[in-house]
Design a protein around this motif. Sequence first.
Motif, PDB file in Angstrom:
ATOM      1  N   UNK A   1     -12.198  -7.372  -8.642  1.00  0.00           N
ATOM      2  CA  UNK A   1     -12.572  -7.741  -7.125  1.00  0.00           C
ATOM      3  C   UNK A   1     -12.957  -6.482  -6.301  1.00  0.00           C
ATOM      4  N   UNK A   2     -13.733  -5.706  -6.646  1.00  0.00           N
ATOM      5  CA  UNK A   2     -14.198  -4.534  -6.074  1.00  0.00           C
ATOM      6  C   UNK A   2     -15.481  -4.729  -5.723  1.00  0.00           C
ATOM      7  N   UNK A   3     -15.664  -4.340  -4.259  1.00  0.00           N
ATOM      8  CA  UNK A   3     -17.085  -4.890  -3.704  1.00  0.00           C
ATOM      9  C   UNK A   3     -18.182  -3.854  -4.572  1.00  0.00           C
ATOM     10  N   UNK A   4     -19.616  -4.334  -4.006  1.00  0.00           N
ATOM     11  CA  UNK A   4     -19.930  -5.573  -3.294  1.00  0.00           C
ATOM     12  C   UNK A   4     -19.803  -6.749  -4.007  1.00  0.00           C
ATOM     13  N   UNK A   5     -19.339  -7.468  -3.412  1.00  0.00           N
ATOM     14  CA  UNK A   5     -19.129  -9.059  -4.084  1.00  0.00           C
ATOM     15  C   UNK A   5     -20.077  -9.963  -3.099  1.00  0.00           C
ATOM     16  N   UNK A   6     -20.849 -10.838  -3.634  1.00  0.00           N
ATOM     17  CA  UNK A   6     -21.666 -11.783  -2.674  1.00  0.00           C
ATOM     18  C   UNK A   6     -21.131 -13.297  -3.021  1.00  0.00           C
ATOM     19  N   UNK A   7     -21.212 -13.996  -2.162  1.00  0.00           N
ATOM     20  CA  UNK A   7     -20.722 -15.460  -2.315  1.00  0.00           C
ATOM     21  C   UNK A   7     -21.900 -16.050  -2.699  1.00  0.00           C
ATOM     22  N   UNK A   8     -21.880 -17.316  -3.085  1.00  0.00           N
ATOM     23  CA  UNK A   8     -22.645 -18.157  -3.715  1.00  0.00           C
ATOM     24  C   UNK A   8     -24.143 -18.158  -2.986  1.00  0.00           C
ATOM     25  N   UNK A   9     -24.053 -18.067  -1.623  1.00  0.00           N
ATOM     26  CA  UNK A   9     -25.412 -18.215  -0.645  1.00  0.00           C
ATOM     27  C   UNK A   9     -25.827 -16.747  -0.674  1.00  0.00           C
ATOM     28  N   UNK A  10     -25.104 -15.871  -1.197  1.00  0.00           N
ATOM     29  CA  UNK A  10     -25.690 -14.440  -1.026  1.00  0.00           C
ATOM     30  C   UNK A  10     -25.173 -13.621   0.116  1.00  0.00           C
ATOM     31  N   UNK A  11     -24.207 -14.211   0.889  1.00  0.00           N
ATOM     32  CA  UNK A  11     -23.573 -13.633   1.846  1.00  0.00           C
ATOM     33  C   UNK A  11     -22.598 -12.326   1.245  1.00  0.00           C
ATOM     34  N   UNK A  12     -22.635 -11.218   1.823  1.00  0.00           N
ATOM     35  CA  UNK A  12     -21.793 -10.128   1.648  1.00  0.00           C
ATOM     36  C   UNK A  12     -20.227 -10.360   1.809  1.00  0.00           C
ATOM     37  N   UNK A  13     -19.375 -10.861   0.951  1.00  0.00           N
ATOM     38  CA  UNK A  13     -17.784 -11.161   1.440  1.00  0.00           C
ATOM     39  C   UNK A  13     -16.978  -9.840   1.232  1.00  0.00           C
ATOM     40  N   UNK A  14     -17.331  -8.858   0.056  1.00  0.00           N
ATOM     41  CA  UNK A  14     -16.670  -7.613   0.116  1.00  0.00           C
ATOM     42  C   UNK A  14     -17.444  -6.568  -0.083  1.00  0.00           C
ATOM     43  N   UNK A  15     -17.390  -5.660   1.161  1.00  0.00           N
ATOM     44  CA  UNK A  15     -18.225  -4.301   0.861  1.00  0.00           C
ATOM     45  C   UNK A  15     -18.193  -3.492  -0.151  1.00  0.00           C
ATOM     46  N   UNK A  16     -19.202  -2.828  -0.408  1.00  0.00           N
ATOM     47  CA  UNK A  16     -19.356  -1.886  -1.502  1.00  0.00           C
ATOM     48  C   UNK A  16     -17.843  -0.767  -1.579  1.00  0.00           C
TER      49      UNK A  16
END
Lengths: 313, 360
Positions: free
Chosen positions: B322-337
């Motif tokens: 769970x290390x960014x970047x992580x996008x949610x299903x709709x492509x919104x960035x939830x966790x920054x790089x």
Amino acid sequence: MGFDVIASFMTIVGLSTPILLAGLGEMITEKSGVLNLGVEGMMLLGAIGGFAAGVLTHNPWLAVVCAAAAGAMGGLLFGVFTLSLNSNQTATGLALTIFGTGLSSLLGLSFTGMIVMPFGSVFPVALARHPILQIIFGYSPIVYFALIMVPLVAWFLRSTRAGLILRAVGENDRSAHSLGYNVILVRYSAIAFGGAMAGIAGAYFSLVITPMWAERMTAGRGWIALALVVFAGWKAGRLLVGAYLFGVLMWLELFAKAGGFGDVLPVAQIIPSQFWAAMPFIMTVVVLAIISSRDKGGDNAPACLGKPFLPTG
Amino acid sequence: MARLTRRDFVRAGAAAATLPMLGTAARAEGKLKIGFIFLGPIGDYGWTWAHNKGREAIDAALGDKVETIYTENVPEDASAEGAIRDLCNAGCKLIFTTSYGYMDQTLKVAGEFPDVKFEHCTGFKRADNVSTYNSKFHEGRAVLGTIAGMMSKSGTLGYLGSFKVPEVVLGVNSFALSAQRKNPAATVKLVMIDSWFDPPKEAAATDTLINLGCDIVTTHTDSPAALQILEQKGLYGFGQGADMSAFAPNAHLTAIEDIWGPYYISRAQAVLDGTWVSADTWDGFKEGTVVIAPYNAAVPADVAAEADKIQAGYKDGSFNIFTGPILDQDGNEKVKAGEVMADADLAVIDWFVKGVESAS
């Protein structure tokens, strides 16, 4: 991305077969005037009985026979209480479910973690594994058995003397008794048949779908079979249609959840999967309502269903 | 002649329902009595089976200082409250409630029995006498996802889930992110079957996932049903909660094993010593709570090496999926790089990462 219609159909067959088997058995039982709510328990007895026999004998055919015997034994136990001791059928049936669940868990303790020989194919492998023809030839023998039993049960009820006696006992036990028929014996036979069919349905889980034993592995399918009998209006043909309709609905729930409609029919993806899951029960209630609102004659429920028989004089 | 009445049967039924508890409830003076509430049957060969192994570990380690009893097949509804209360009344001073759905019931009964210590598995509500504990199963899912990402030919993976609770959401996300590290185009089809244990439904759902193009299916339900379907179709999957290779010798690539024994023993010992305090424990690879079963011979050496790397990374703390970047299903960035999600955020996660295909 598409999906494979043949594979989907085969999944539906797998979902429908156990409820069809158990439903046919319960229908015969109910036609004799006995309501046995212990289907789930008898299925579990059949599942463990068949699995144990499969492990010990390595013969899947013998395993199915043992499953039928185990289910029938459960049924006969129910018969002893309800027919010979005149206990309440509803309560006894529920007790049979509790008993079957518990006994199968106990017996299953020593079989947990084992696997059994699966059935070979009844048809040549070239047909059973053929990409298209497998839709006809690619099933376990139990599936064909279930399908053959549908016309047999219908013919038995409609066209044989024994079937007529069975129905007479279910419709008016006193008249059948005064005509000299052995009401209790007929009902014992019907219950044993119902138990055997439920047992085979249970074995379909433990020998075919997932060849293993797990406690409570039928996970409530016995109750769906009971609903199915009502839905079918105690008619074999409708039972077949109903079993596959329920099977389609159970499959639709999973198909919708997996996003299967995505590209094929995006509109259907909007329907919550819970809707499909609830449909068999909603439809059963609707059919019940229709049956009871119709005039006499449309009602196919055996008149003596669930009533104990106390011969007098 | 005595006639059996309906009431007798109701009575018999009720008696039968309580039998499992009576069977193990024995009186013992001076011993610490420990109770367990189990979700499924102890023979499920998965979740409950693993918890029961933990119970047996207490017996083995602490011997005649303790006595353990359990109630299995307890539904996650109001009836759980009665089952927990029964254990209290049977004299248990330490009670493990081993599923998420017992959360409020555990807290309610804990309020009535302040001298009894409670341990609720996978929950997040605590009290002075209620601890929570969980296992970082998602660390194991990262190993499975790595293997699946490297071995899948279609790039379409199946995930057989139970309910949308944080534990499952974490598993799905960890599995998907790990697969995408190896195959950026990998997608995960998710089916929640609304049950932890329903072998026929698990089997049919697996069939459906395969039919929609998945060639590897991982399970977050408790029976080996999915593995057996995969075995029949010549495809691959993973065991859940325990090594399930006996059920699917070819399909079973590996499994996440839940090892509860060490934690259970330490908590029982703490009660014996009088040092028990309410706490929140979330152990993983490092503490030995999550263990990966032996790899199947079908796992190529390079895949096994990558899978081992993930395990090693979790053990020395150098890796976190769970290390960014992580996008949610709709492509919104939830966790920054570069950011790493905190445990507190993971524990309440309710969104899926990009590439997870799920319907309601």
